[in-house]
Design a protein around this motif. Structure first.
Motif, short mmCIF file in Angstrom:
data_model
loop_
_atom_site.label_atom_id
_atom_site.label_comp_id
_atom_site.label_asym_id
_atom_site.label_seq_id
_atom_site.Cartn_x
_atom_site.Cartn_y
_atom_site.Cartn_z
N ARG A 13 0.83 -1.21 0.00
CA ARG A 13 0.00 0.00 0.00
C ARG A 13 0.87 1.26 0.00
NH1 ARG A 13 -5.39 -0.11 0.77
NH2 ARG A 13 -6.36 -2.12 1.33
N GLN A 17 1.17 4.33 -2.86
CA GLN A 17 1.02 5.76 -2.55
C GLN A 17 2.21 6.57 -3.06
OE1 GLN A 17 -1.94 6.92 -1.61
NE2 GLN A 17 -2.45 4.73 -1.76
N LEU A 20 1.96 6.93 -6.77
CA LEU A 20 0.97 7.93 -7.15
C LEU A 20 1.56 9.34 -7.09
CD1 LEU A 20 -2.19 6.48 -5.38
CD2 LEU A 20 -1.91 6.83 -7.85
N ASN A 21 2.59 9.53 -6.29
CA ASN A 21 3.27 10.82 -6.23
C ASN A 21 4.24 11.02 -7.40
OD1 ASN A 21 2.04 11.50 -3.79
ND2 ASN A 21 3.66 10.58 -2.57
N ALA A 25 -2.04 7.52 -12.01
CA ALA A 25 -2.70 6.33 -11.49
C ALA A 25 -2.97 5.32 -12.59
CB ALA A 25 -4.02 6.73 -10.79
N GLY A 40 -10.18 0.94 -1.94
CA GLY A 40 -9.56 2.25 -1.74
C GLY A 40 -8.59 2.61 -2.85
N LEU A 41 -7.83 1.62 -3.32
CA LEU A 41 -6.91 1.86 -4.43
C LEU A 41 -7.67 2.11 -5.72
CD1 LEU A 41 -4.20 -0.88 -3.70
CD2 LEU A 41 -4.12 1.56 -3.15
N GLU A 43 -10.53 3.50 -6.02
CA GLU A 43 -11.09 4.85 -5.95
C GLU A 43 -10.05 5.92 -6.28
OE1 GLU A 43 -12.72 4.98 -2.04
OE2 GLU A 43 -14.49 3.78 -2.56
N GLN A 44 -8.78 5.57 -6.15
CA GLN A 44 -7.71 6.50 -6.50
C GLN A 44 -7.32 6.39 -7.97
OE1 GLN A 44 -4.57 7.13 -3.24
NE2 GLN A 44 -5.42 5.15 -2.67
#
Length: 284
Positions: A13, A17, A20-21, A25, A40-41, A43-44
């Protein structure tokens, strides 16, 4: 696309993250055993694909179109090799251009019981001919700080590492390093990173740091490997896993979890998270 196995795990996880920076995505594929746990992933904007180590037939489809793959070592200690081999085979079949593997510090020569499956995986990767980069992760700082509640209750840090120096690293630092390697414009194939914290400490140092930040009396109790194993069993760990952890501590007393190469801070472009910072964060 960049694929990450075990993407809903503690390390996975964090890797996602940090990716994603550093990239879109739409360029990230989270490979998970149970897609329902990855909402949750999703949704990103991350693509979610089923990749079950115990069902190798799911792996080829999961890796379709993936150019770079992070193989996070399976958590099935003692059964890792079949899992890893299945991913390696699928990656080769799907033409993955770079496979990064989360190994263990000094895996090729380490006497730790935990190192054996990592060494075998590294050998399997070499035999496969896949372009590979080895991320030899040091001992997690969280292996200690996650037990802070028990330390405070008991008033002591117990372990079998003697006065051995530990260069631990936080999961977040190791995850960021992996994301940097996966998004690097440079060729990473063939590289081996020994990833450890800049700051070495003993368990006695760890006890003193907790005492300093909590204003409590915290002692360090040095145990034999056998006594530490029994203590871990008494607090609820299975005996086999307890013995593996105690073995790691005993080997730490011999220097096998120490490293001063600073590969991790060079990858991060900053100092690694210090012991005092990790303790502060855990207490918070």
């Amino acid at each position: 696309m960049i694929g990450v196995t075990g993407a809903t795990g503690q390390l996975g996880r964090l890797v996602i993250q940090h990716l994603l920076n550093r990239t879109e995505a739409s360029n990230i594929v989270a490979l998970v055993r149970n897609p329902d746990n990855a909402q949750g992933l999703r949704e990103q904007g991350v693509t979610i694909r089923e990749a079950d180590y115990d069902r190798p037939e799911t792996l080829s489809a999961a890796l379709n179109g993936v150019s770079k793959l992070l193989l996070i070592s399976s958590n099935a200690v003692g059964q890792r090799m079949p899992h890893h081999q299945a991913v390696i085979d699928a990656a080769k079949a799907e033409g993955v251009e770079l496979l990064a593997y989360t190994s263990i510090l000094k895996a090729d020569r380490s006497p730790l019981i935990l190192a054996q499956e990592h060494k075998e995986t590294e050998e399997a990767l070499q035999a496969s001919g896949l372009p590979t980069v080895l991320l030899r992760n040091g001992w997690y700082t969280e292996n200690y700080t996650q037990s802070l509640g028990g330390v405070l209750q008991a008033g002591m840090v117990a372990g079998a590492a003697g006065e051995g120096v530990l260069n631990t690293a936080t999961r977040n630092d190791l995850a960021e390093a992996a994301a940097r390697v996966l998004t690097s414009a440079d060729s990473e194939a063939g590289r081996v990173y020994e990833l450890s914290g800049d700051e070495g400490f003993t368990l006695a140092d760890y006890a003193r740091e907790i005492a300093r930040q909590t204003d409590r009396s915290i002692e360090y109790r040095a145990l034999s490997e056998q006594d530490f194993t029994q203590m871990l069993v008494q607090i609820g760990l299975p005996e086999g896993f307890a013995s593996i952890l105690a073995d790691a501590e005993a080997r730490a007393a011999e220097g096998w979890l120490s490293d001063s190469g600073n590969d991790l801070s060079r990858l991060l472009g900053r100092p690694t998270t210090s012991l005092s910072e990790a303790v502060r964060d855990a207490l918070a």
